[in-house]
Design a protein around this motif. Structure first.
Motif, mmCIF file in Angstrom:
data_model
loop_
_atom_site.group_PDB
_atom_site.id
_atom_site.type_symbol
_atom_site.label_atom_id
_atom_site.label_comp_id
_atom_site.label_asym_id
_atom_site.label_seq_id
_atom_site.Cartn_x
_atom_site.Cartn_y
_atom_site.Cartn_z
ATOM 1 N N LEU A 1 -7.098 2.633 6.407
ATOM 2 C CA LEU A 1 -6.398 3.910 6.374
ATOM 3 C C LEU A 1 -7.257 4.997 5.737
ATOM 4 O O LEU A 1 -7.261 6.146 6.195
ATOM 5 N N GLU A 2 -7.968 4.639 4.699
ATOM 6 C CA GLU A 2 -8.850 5.614 4.046
ATOM 7 C C GLU A 2 -9.914 6.108 5.028
ATOM 8 O O GLU A 2 -10.262 7.288 5.033
ATOM 9 N N VAL B 1 -4.178 7.367 -0.150
ATOM 10 C CA VAL B 1 -3.880 5.960 0.106
ATOM 11 C C VAL B 1 -4.285 5.129 -1.101
ATOM 12 O O VAL B 1 -5.374 5.317 -1.655
ATOM 13 N N LEU C 1 0.356 8.630 9.954
ATOM 14 C CA LEU C 1 0.456 7.208 10.296
ATOM 15 C C LEU C 1 1.097 7.025 11.663
ATOM 16 O O LEU C 1 0.824 6.038 12.363
ATOM 17 N N VAL D 1 0.868 -1.181 0.000
ATOM 18 C CA VAL D 1 0.000 0.000 0.000
ATOM 19 C C VAL D 1 0.901 1.226 0.000
ATOM 20 O O VAL D 1 1.898 1.276 0.734
ATOM 21 N N VAL E 1 1.238 5.395 0.521
ATOM 22 C CA VAL E 1 0.640 6.585 1.117
ATOM 23 C C VAL E 1 1.456 7.789 0.664
ATOM 24 O O VAL E 1 2.679 7.821 0.847
ATOM 25 N N ARG F 1 1.824 12.359 5.490
ATOM 26 C CA ARG F 1 1.783 10.893 5.538
ATOM 27 C C ARG F 1 2.481 10.330 6.775
ATOM 28 O O ARG F 1 1.979 9.401 7.424
ATOM 29 N N ALA G 1 -5.741 -0.688 3.158
ATOM 30 C CA ALA G 1 -6.063 0.553 2.457
ATOM 31 C C ALA G 1 -7.436 1.085 2.875
ATOM 32 O O ALA G 1 -7.612 2.299 3.059
ATOM 33 N N ARG H 1 -8.549 8.933 7.333
ATOM 34 C CA ARG H 1 -7.828 10.019 6.669
ATOM 35 C C ARG H 1 -8.330 11.393 7.090
ATOM 36 O O ARG H 1 -7.558 12.348 7.210
#
Length: 427
Positions: free
Chosen positions: A121-122, A132, A63, A52, A54, A59, A118, A125
């Motif tokens: 994480l999306e 991502v 994270l 994945v 980013v 970023r 993904a 966001r």
């Protein structure tokens, strides 16, 4: 991940369908010889991993708030870091190899987990400046020791190199700690130096050929068959069976094998490389701190040396017995070139280190032991109820102490000195 182009090589043998490593070759010729080639830095392998990417200026700081590791210090060419994503109870949901090239933060996760990573994480966001994307156009190749330099050079020669991640296992990184209090001897992974090289997936075959055709700087001999100097072995490719055998020997946890729905990092000694104890807040941090300071992990990872004289091997999921009591579960099973049958297993923490253990072998497992190769995936007819036919003896090689304390754990439970004191009431 997409199917590795290395499976199209005429000498490549596939893993069973449904296996965690089904997208990459299991072996090319003899997996035992391939282990020796990997150990000596003369072989490269394809790993079954998802990637994945980013991007965006936020970023690293973003994270960093989600993961167990301090990531804001990542810089291009530093080899990256390892991180975990935990749920609110501190259970491991994703294990990540993280490397930043200055524009892209590359996250390498378990095969089949890229889409879920993904998506998660999306969802986190919000309004931050990050993008991502799952990257099926990226493949992961790997080597040990000096083979890493040759593999990186091959990636660059093919114009396909994207990033390089250097596995910190089994060292204790800044901010980490180890659960090996009172464990004697050298860690079994002391010589394990693994490197992952991210390349364009459509060029993975070219990179492999460039690796095979390269010049070995250690002896100056061109590698690969006819071009090799007399008596000097050339470079080769290795399959997942060889790579997994060396991983198990090193006691190196893998999310897709060793983690289940309730695993916390302490049980796998993953505070060594994937957890920073002094960074800011992140999901699951309370469990990490509480277990370190107040409690003991309920289970511990151990290497099992299996009796190979019977010719029977268990598979992941097999029960580990102390007498007639189940005290753990096998997570990975391999055949090692020097040590024979080996396994990783999660045991109840309090199982004595010198306890005589046995591991269950089912009817399907016994049949697999007579097959040409035994991999690390469970076999047998789908939906069939396994029938226990025997057990094999197993001896432990400790990774996590039965004591259940880390090097960073306090000498005594915080507040222990207050027990038994009379309560004071201010009038």
């Amino acid at each position: 991940m997409r199917r590795s182009p290395l499976l199209d090589r005429p000498d490549a043998a596939a893993n069973p369908a449904g296996d965690l490593d089904a997208a990459v070759p299991a072996r090319y010729e003899d997996p035992l010889r391939e282990q020796n080639a990997l150990s000596s830095g003369r072989a490269a392998t394809a790993l079954a991993r998802d990637v994945v990417a980013v991007t965006g200026p936020d970023r690293l700081s973003w994270l960093n708030t989600l993961s167990s590791q301090e990531l804001t210090r990542l810089t291009p060419g530093d080899g990256g870091a390892e991180a975990l994503l935990l749920d609110a109870q501190g259970r491991i949901t994703h294990a990540l190899a993280c490397v930043d090239d200055g524009e892209v933060l590359w996250l390498v996760t378990e095969a089949g987990r890229g889409a879920a990573l993904a998506e998660f994480l999306e969802s986190m966001r919000f309004m931050l400046r990050v993008e991502v994307a799952e990257r099926e156009d990226v493949a992961v190749l790997a080597a040990l020791g000096e083979g890493a330099v040759a593999l990186e050079e091959a990636g660059r020669a093919a114009g396909a190199h994207l990033a390089t991640w250097r596995d910190p296992w089994p060292g204790v990184v800044e901010g980490g700690t180890s659960y090996d209090v009172d464990v004697e001897g050298t860690h079994p992974g002391a010589g394990y130096r693994a490197t992952w090289v991210l390349v364009r997936a459509d060029a993975a075959g070219e990179v492999a050929q460039a690796f095979l055709a390269g010049t070995d700087q250690a002896d100056g001999a061109a590698s690969g068959g006819a071009g090799a100097a007399p008596g000097v072995p050339g470079r080769s490719l290795a399959g997942s069976l060889a790579w997994e055998a060396l991983r198990v020997e090193a006691g190196r946890p893998r999310w897709g094998r060793e983690a289940d729905a309730r695993t916390i990092p302490h049980e796998l000694d993953w505070l060594r490389t994937a957890v920073h104890l002094h960074k800011g807040c992140y999901p699951g941090q309370e469990t990490v701190a509480r277990t370190l300071n107040l409690g003991r992990p309920p289970r511990r990872l151990t290497v099992l040396q299996l009796d190979g004289f019977t010719g029977q091997l268990p598979v992941p999921g097999a029960g580990v017995y102390l007498g007639e009591r189940v005290v753990g579960t096998v997570t990975s099973v391999v055949r090692h070139v020097d040590y024979g049958p080996m396994a990783l297993a999660l045991l109840r923490r309090g199982v004595p280190a010198d306890a005589p253990l046995t591991v269950e072998v089912t009817e399907a497992d016994a049949a697999d032991a007579n097959a040409e190769e035994v991999g690390t995936a469970a076999a047998g007819a789908a939906g069939a109820e396994p029938i226990a036919v025997s057990r094999v003896d197993a001896a432990q090689e400790l990774l996590v102490s039965p004591e259940g304390r880390a090097q960073a754990s306090p000498a005594e439970r915080p507040g222990a000195g207050l027990r038994g004191l009379p309560l004071r009431r201010d009038r």
